[in-house]
Design a protein around this motif. Structure first.
Motif, PDB file in Angstrom:
ATOM      1  N   ASP A 253       0.821  -1.205   0.000  1.00  0.00           N
ATOM      2  CA  ASP A 253       0.000   0.000   0.000  1.00  0.00           C
ATOM      3  C   ASP A 253       0.858   1.259   0.000  1.00  0.00           C
ATOM      4  O   ASP A 253       0.539   2.243  -0.680  1.00  0.00           O
ATOM      5  CB  ASP A 253      -0.935   0.008   1.214  1.00  0.00           C
TER       6      ASP A 253
ATOM      7  N   LEU B  10       2.252   1.744  -3.449  1.00  0.00           N
ATOM      8  CA  LEU B  10       1.223   2.156  -4.402  1.00  0.00           C
ATOM      9  C   LEU B  10       0.827   3.619  -4.240  1.00  0.00           C
ATOM     10  O   LEU B  10       0.315   4.236  -5.174  1.00  0.00           O
ATOM     11  CB  LEU B  10      -0.009   1.269  -4.254  1.00  0.00           C
ATOM     12  N   ASP B  11       1.078   4.171  -3.066  1.00  0.00           N
ATOM     13  CA  ASP B  11       0.723   5.562  -2.797  1.00  0.00           C
ATOM     14  C   ASP B  11       1.874   6.463  -3.215  1.00  0.00           C
ATOM     15  O   ASP B  11       2.458   7.193  -2.415  1.00  0.00           O
ATOM     16  CB  ASP B  11       0.406   5.738  -1.313  1.00  0.00           C
TER      17      ASP B  11
ATOM     18  N   ARG C  71       4.351   4.040  -9.407  1.00  0.00           N
ATOM     19  CA  ARG C  71       3.176   3.234  -9.099  1.00  0.00           C
ATOM     20  C   ARG C  71       2.884   2.190 -10.178  1.00  0.00           C
ATOM     21  O   ARG C  71       2.551   1.034  -9.860  1.00  0.00           O
ATOM     22  CB  ARG C  71       1.956   4.141  -8.914  1.00  0.00           C
TER      23      ARG C  71
ATOM     24  N   GLU D 249       2.390  -1.793  -9.551  1.00  0.00           N
ATOM     25  CA  GLU D 249       1.178  -2.515  -9.962  1.00  0.00           C
ATOM     26  C   GLU D 249       1.530  -3.719 -10.831  1.00  0.00           C
ATOM     27  O   GLU D 249       1.008  -4.818 -10.630  1.00  0.00           O
ATOM     28  CB  GLU D 249       0.244  -1.575 -10.722  1.00  0.00           C
TER      29      GLU D 249
ATOM     30  N   ALA E 197       2.210  -6.062  -7.442  1.00  0.00           N
ATOM     31  CA  ALA E 197       0.805  -6.253  -7.076  1.00  0.00           C
ATOM     32  C   ALA E 197       0.081  -7.234  -7.988  1.00  0.00           C
ATOM     33  O   ALA E 197      -1.039  -7.645  -7.678  1.00  0.00           O
ATOM     34  CB  ALA E 197       0.071  -4.907  -7.081  1.00  0.00           C
TER      35      ALA E 197
ATOM     36  N   TRP F 245      -2.200  -1.286 -14.918  1.00  0.00           N
ATOM     37  CA  TRP F 245      -0.891  -0.616 -14.876  1.00  0.00           C
ATOM     38  C   TRP F 245      -0.618   0.192 -16.146  1.00  0.00           C
ATOM     39  O   TRP F 245       0.082   1.203 -16.093  1.00  0.00           O
ATOM     40  CB  TRP F 245       0.240  -1.593 -14.566  1.00  0.00           C
TER      41      TRP F 245
ATOM     42  N   THR G 172      -2.148   3.563 -15.534  1.00  0.00           N
ATOM     43  CA  THR G 172      -1.299   4.363 -14.648  1.00  0.00           C
ATOM     44  C   THR G 172      -0.069   4.855 -15.386  1.00  0.00           C
ATOM     45  O   THR G 172       0.341   6.007 -15.246  1.00  0.00           O
ATOM     46  CB  THR G 172      -0.887   3.531 -13.425  1.00  0.00           C
TER      47      THR G 172
END
Length: 321
Positions: free
Chosen positions: A12, A15-16, A22, A26, A30, A37, A40
């Motif tokens: 987390d 990801l922030d 990010r 991902e 993740a 992704w 993003t």
């Protein structure tokens, strides 16, 4: 990779972050599907660090008016990191789509290296600069075959490269060899390479692997570099360390379809040992010099960028084990 390589709390936190980081979290940690992704990644051109650095580009396609150095002298101690080569390196690493730089490759035809006023896309005499230029040119759609061939022609007798060959250096450098390998790998991924460039890449890899990324070949003692290879700092830039070294071999193994070479074991162990109990890797002391803006955390603080890179390497290594 899947999300199991890091715990939820760490994931987390990673990801922030800025879209430039990010999207890689991902994709690589993740286990997000491509549509997540990729969306993003598309934001890198319009948000955050990517958009900020794009906005610094001059109308002639350069950054700070120079190829390796800015046109105006820097008032900050150390190597300036604002000129064109460093800005392109960053944007490529952050995953910017080349469409956001449409026309840049053509504009840089008029840019000249500070060394001997040589044309930008032809490279110059420095192996590290030429390696970055190969990778950036391929990313922007240039034919970089001629500059890739330069590496096969300038390999030293021990199998690697040294940026000071033009001053008479006969022994390869860990730094120069690793950067040359990154350039050759980019060329081979994009084009398949040639027999000569593929042989040069294998030779450079053996130079580093026979030394375990850490040791002198003659004595087996730790190699004496300007900075301890265990000292990690982001941006990664040009130095050899255990993170940049193992990351290269992770990428090369993916291209070659082979497992990790066991000679990397000590370097991976050093990388693993530097992980903090909370799962992060801490920012080290960076090379000084002017930057456009801050891209990571101060020394001693947990670095999201180093954590992404190092976690990927360990996941690759442990999956094979």
């Amino acid at each position: 990779m899947d999300g199991a390589v890091v715990d939820r709390a760490l994931l987390d936190r990673l990801l922030d972050t800025d879209p430039a980081l990010r999207w890689q979290v991902e994709r690589d940690l993740a286990g997000a599907p491509p549509e997540v992704w990729e969306a993003t990644r598309a934001r890198v051109a319009t948000e955050g660090m990517g958009a900020r650095l794009l906005a610094r580009q001059d109308s002639d396609g350069t950054w700070a008016g120079g190829a390796y150095f800015p046109a105006a002298p820097s008032t900050v101690e150390g190597q300036p990191w604002t000129a064109t080569i460093w800005s392109l390196n960053a944007l490529r690493e952050w995953g910017l789509g080349p469409a956001a730089l449409a026309g840049t490759a053509e504009k840089l035809e008029s840019c000249r290296w500070e060394y001997d006023d040589l044309p930008y896309w032809g490279g110059e005499v420095d192996a590290c600069i030429n390696a970055f230029t190969v990778a950036n040119g391929l990313w922007l759609g240039r034919d970089m075959d001629a500059l890739a061939a330069w590496f096969a022609e300038h390999r030293l007798a021990d199998g690697g490269w040294n940026c000071f060959w033009v001053d008479g250096a006969q022994r390869s450098s860990f730094h120069s060899t690793l950067n040359a390998l990154y350039g050759l790998l980019a060329h081979e991924r994009a084009t398949g390479g040639t027999a000569a460039t593929r042989a040069a890449r294998r030779s450079g890899e053996e130079y580093l692997l026979t030394r375990g990324l850490l040791y002198r070949l003659s004595t087996g003692e730790p190699v004496l570099l300007e900075r301890d290879p265990a000292e990690l700092a982001y941006p990664l830039r040009w130095r050899h360390d255990v993170l940049r070294g193992t990351e290269y071999f992770r990428l090369a193994a993916a291209l070659d379809g082979v497992p990790p070479d066991p000679r990397l074991a000590d370097a991976v162990a050093v990388l693993r040992a530097s992980r903090r109990p909370d799962g992060h890797w801490a920012q080290g002391v960076r090379d000084p010099g002017e930057m456009w803006f801050e891209v990571d955390v101060p020394p001693g603080e947990p670095s999201p960028w180093l954590t992404l890179y190092a976690t990927r390497v360990l996941a690759w290594w442990d999956a094979a084990a």
